[in-house]
Scaffold this motif. Structure first.
Motif, PDB file in Angstrom:
ATOM      1  N   ALA A 274       0.834  -1.207   0.000  1.00 30.97           N
ATOM      2  CA  ALA A 274       0.000   0.000   0.000  1.00 30.97           C
ATOM      3  C   ALA A 274       0.869   1.258   0.000  1.00 30.97           C
ATOM      4  CB  ALA A 274      -0.935  -0.015   1.206  1.00 30.97           C
TER       5      ALA A 274
ATOM      6  N   ASP B 108      -4.847  -5.234  -4.628  1.00 31.34           N
ATOM      7  CA  ASP B 108      -5.723  -4.363  -3.839  1.00 31.34           C
ATOM      8  C   ASP B 108      -4.947  -3.487  -2.869  1.00 31.34           C
ATOM      9  OD1 ASP B 108      -7.860  -5.434  -5.152  1.00 31.34           O
ATOM     10  OD2 ASP B 108      -8.567  -6.678  -3.488  1.00 31.34           O
ATOM     11  N   GLN B 109      -3.776  -3.930  -2.417  1.00 32.01           N
ATOM     12  CA  GLN B 109      -2.977  -3.094  -1.532  1.00 32.01           C
ATOM     13  C   GLN B 109      -2.450  -1.865  -2.263  1.00 32.01           C
ATOM     14  OE1 GLN B 109      -2.626  -3.473   1.829  1.00 32.01           O
ATOM     15  NE2 GLN B 109      -4.194  -5.034   1.500  1.00 32.01           N
TER      16      GLN B 109
ATOM     17  N   LEU C 167      -5.323   0.443  -2.530  1.00 32.99           N
ATOM     18  CA  LEU C 167      -5.604   1.121  -1.263  1.00 32.99           C
ATOM     19  C   LEU C 167      -4.715   2.352  -1.094  1.00 32.99           C
ATOM     20  CD1 LEU C 167      -6.957   1.261   1.518  1.00 32.99           C
ATOM     21  CD2 LEU C 167      -5.235  -0.355   2.356  1.00 32.99           C
TER      22      LEU C 167
ATOM     23  N   ARG D 105      -5.858   6.470  -1.017  1.00 37.84           N
ATOM     24  CA  ARG D 105      -5.487   7.402   0.048  1.00 37.84           C
ATOM     25  C   ARG D 105      -4.815   8.653  -0.527  1.00 37.84           C
ATOM     26  NH1 ARG D 105      -4.188   7.636   5.626  1.00 37.84           N
ATOM     27  NH2 ARG D 105      -3.431   9.758   5.965  1.00 37.84           N
TER      28      ARG D 105
ATOM     29  N   ALA E  65     -12.050  -5.256   0.999  1.00 35.92           N
ATOM     30  CA  ALA E  65     -12.057  -4.439  -0.218  1.00 35.92           C
ATOM     31  C   ALA E  65     -13.414  -3.778  -0.439  1.00 35.92           C
ATOM     32  CB  ALA E  65     -11.686  -5.287  -1.433  1.00 35.92           C
TER      33      ALA E  65
ATOM     34  N   PHE F  66     -13.413  -0.362   1.478  1.00 36.57           N
ATOM     35  CA  PHE F  66     -12.566   0.778   1.145  1.00 36.57           C
ATOM     36  C   PHE F  66     -13.479   1.968   0.837  1.00 36.57           C
ATOM     37  CE2 PHE F  66      -8.690  -1.698  -0.786  1.00 36.57           C
ATOM     38  CZ  PHE F  66      -8.531  -2.372   0.416  1.00 36.57           C
TER      39      PHE F  66
ATOM     40  N   LEU G 131     -14.128  -1.016  -3.474  1.00 35.99           N
ATOM     41  CA  LEU G 131     -13.212  -1.208  -4.593  1.00 35.99           C
ATOM     42  C   LEU G 131     -13.721  -2.223  -5.609  1.00 35.99           C
ATOM     43  CD1 LEU G 131     -10.342  -0.543  -5.718  1.00 35.99           C
ATOM     44  CD2 LEU G 131      -9.515  -2.531  -4.420  1.00 35.99           C
TER      45      LEU G 131
ATOM     46  N   SER H  79     -15.869   2.094  -7.105  1.00 34.89           N
ATOM     47  CA  SER H  79     -14.654   2.858  -7.426  1.00 34.89           C
ATOM     48  C   SER H  79     -14.480   3.082  -8.922  1.00 34.89           C
ATOM     49  CB  SER H  79     -13.418   2.129  -6.881  1.00 34.89           C
ATOM     50  OG  SER H  79     -13.229   0.888  -7.529  1.00 34.89           O
TER      51      SER H  79
END
Length: 347
Positions: free
Chosen positions: A230, A258-259, A262, A266, A290, A293, A297, A338
């Motif tokens: 991330a 997915d990291q 993420l 941010r 997920a 988020f 996501l 998303s």
């Protein structure tokens, strides 16, 4: 077993049939034997059984020791599927991916008398090291390869590279699903934030992204290669946010996992770039959480339970001497909030 047979009033062979769940035993006889087993606290001697049957009812599993979602989920899925079939696993964690380390682990499994081996091989070096080891038992390599170098579908016999079988979730197809989803929404500038390119999965995902763009006649930009973290997604997101604010950024991003997504979310949020209004984001893996988020996501889900079941089924088929072709499992696109069509240009 003789004591159990005496208390239950049956033969030694009947006790063996009950223990092996043979269908020819009558229900009342089975209940009587099981009651005697409970009374005596009888436990099967696995070592003795292995000597008689030449089977240890154990499989070796080699993993790279990564805490990342994909390798960890694969390990758990294989272990659960093995137990469902009455097998147990012996796990070896590989910190170094060189040939000598891999051979040492595989030799350890051979000394244990395992009936087969599953190798979770996300790195080039791991797959190559497995191929160079002539295992006397079937080996399933879980890797995003068209085939294991030097292998063939084989007949399940041991003692040569033909006992190596390959299995994977189709990473390239998953990346195409993600990219095609963005293209179908109307995006023409889709950036890929890729994972490390010494990972087979990362290269296959990048290839799928390129293929989807090429199919629409679009020229892909150079992907931004990162680690899987991330933190690296956040770093890429800060650069991306500045480009979007300046009117020079892409309208959509396909993150390698997915990291990374993420971290991107941010960084975009901190700079005031709205997802999905200004930029759509797609991840890969569908990690736990997920869907929570901000925003939830859109991502590609890997069917790990199916992956584990397939690996176990391949080993069982090979042990029966059956031909086992390479197998690929299709992933699934999970659409959440998303992603959206690109914003219309201001009048």
């Amino acid at each position: 077993m003789a004591d159990v047979a005496a208390i239950a009033g049956v033969s030694h062979q009947t006790v063996s049939r009950v223990l092996n769940e043979h269908p020819s035993v009558r229900d009342e006889t089975r209940d009587r034997v099981l009651a005697a087993i409970d009374e005596l606290g009888y436990r099967r001697n696995s070592a003795a059984r292995a000597l008689v049957t030449s089977r240890s009812v154990t499989w070796g599993v080699v993993t790279t020791g990564s805490a990342l979602f994909g390798p960890t989920s694969t390990l758990i899925a294989v272990e659960e599927a093995a137990r469902d079939q009455g097998y147990y696993v012996s796990v070896a964690t590989l910190r170094s991916y060189d040939t000598a380390s891999m051979h040492q682990v595989l030799e350890h499994f051979m000394d244990q008398g395992v009936d087969g081996v599953v190798v979770i091989a996300p790195h080039d070096e791991v797959a190559a090291a497995v191929e160079s080891f002539r295992a006397p038992v079937p080996v399933v390599v879980v890797a995003a390869l068209d085939e294991v170098p030097g292998s063939s579908p084989g007949d399940g016999s041991g003692g040569s590279a033909s006992s190596i079988m390959s299995l994977a979730v189709d990473q390239r197809a998953g990346a195409r699903l993600a990219t095609e989803h963005l293209l179908a929404l109307g995006h023409h500038d889709v950036l890929h934030v890729a994972g490390p390119q010494d990972w087979l999965d990362a290269r296959e995902r990048a290839a799928g992204w390129r293929e989807a763009l090429a199919a629409r006649g679009l020229e892909p930009a150079v992907p931004r290669v990162r680690s899987w973290s991330a933190a690296d997604g956040y770093a890429a997101g800060r650069d991306l946010a500045e480009a979007v604010v300046a009117g020079e950024g892409p309208t959509a991003v396909f993150a390698g996992n997915d990291q990374l997504a993420l971290g991107l979310l941010r960084a975009l949020w901190e700079r005031g770039v709205r997802v999905p209004d200004d930029v759509s984001v797609v991840g890969f893996d569908d990690v736990d959480g997920a869907a929570y988020f901000v925003p939830p996501l859109t991502t590609v889900r890997q069917p790990f339970a199916d992956l584990g079941a397939r690996a176990v089924a391949m080993l069982l088929s090979a042990l029966r001497g059956e031909a086992v072709p390479r197998q690929r499992i299709e992933p699934e696109l999970v659409v959440r909030s998303s992603t959206a069509p690109p914003a219309s240009p201001a009048a």
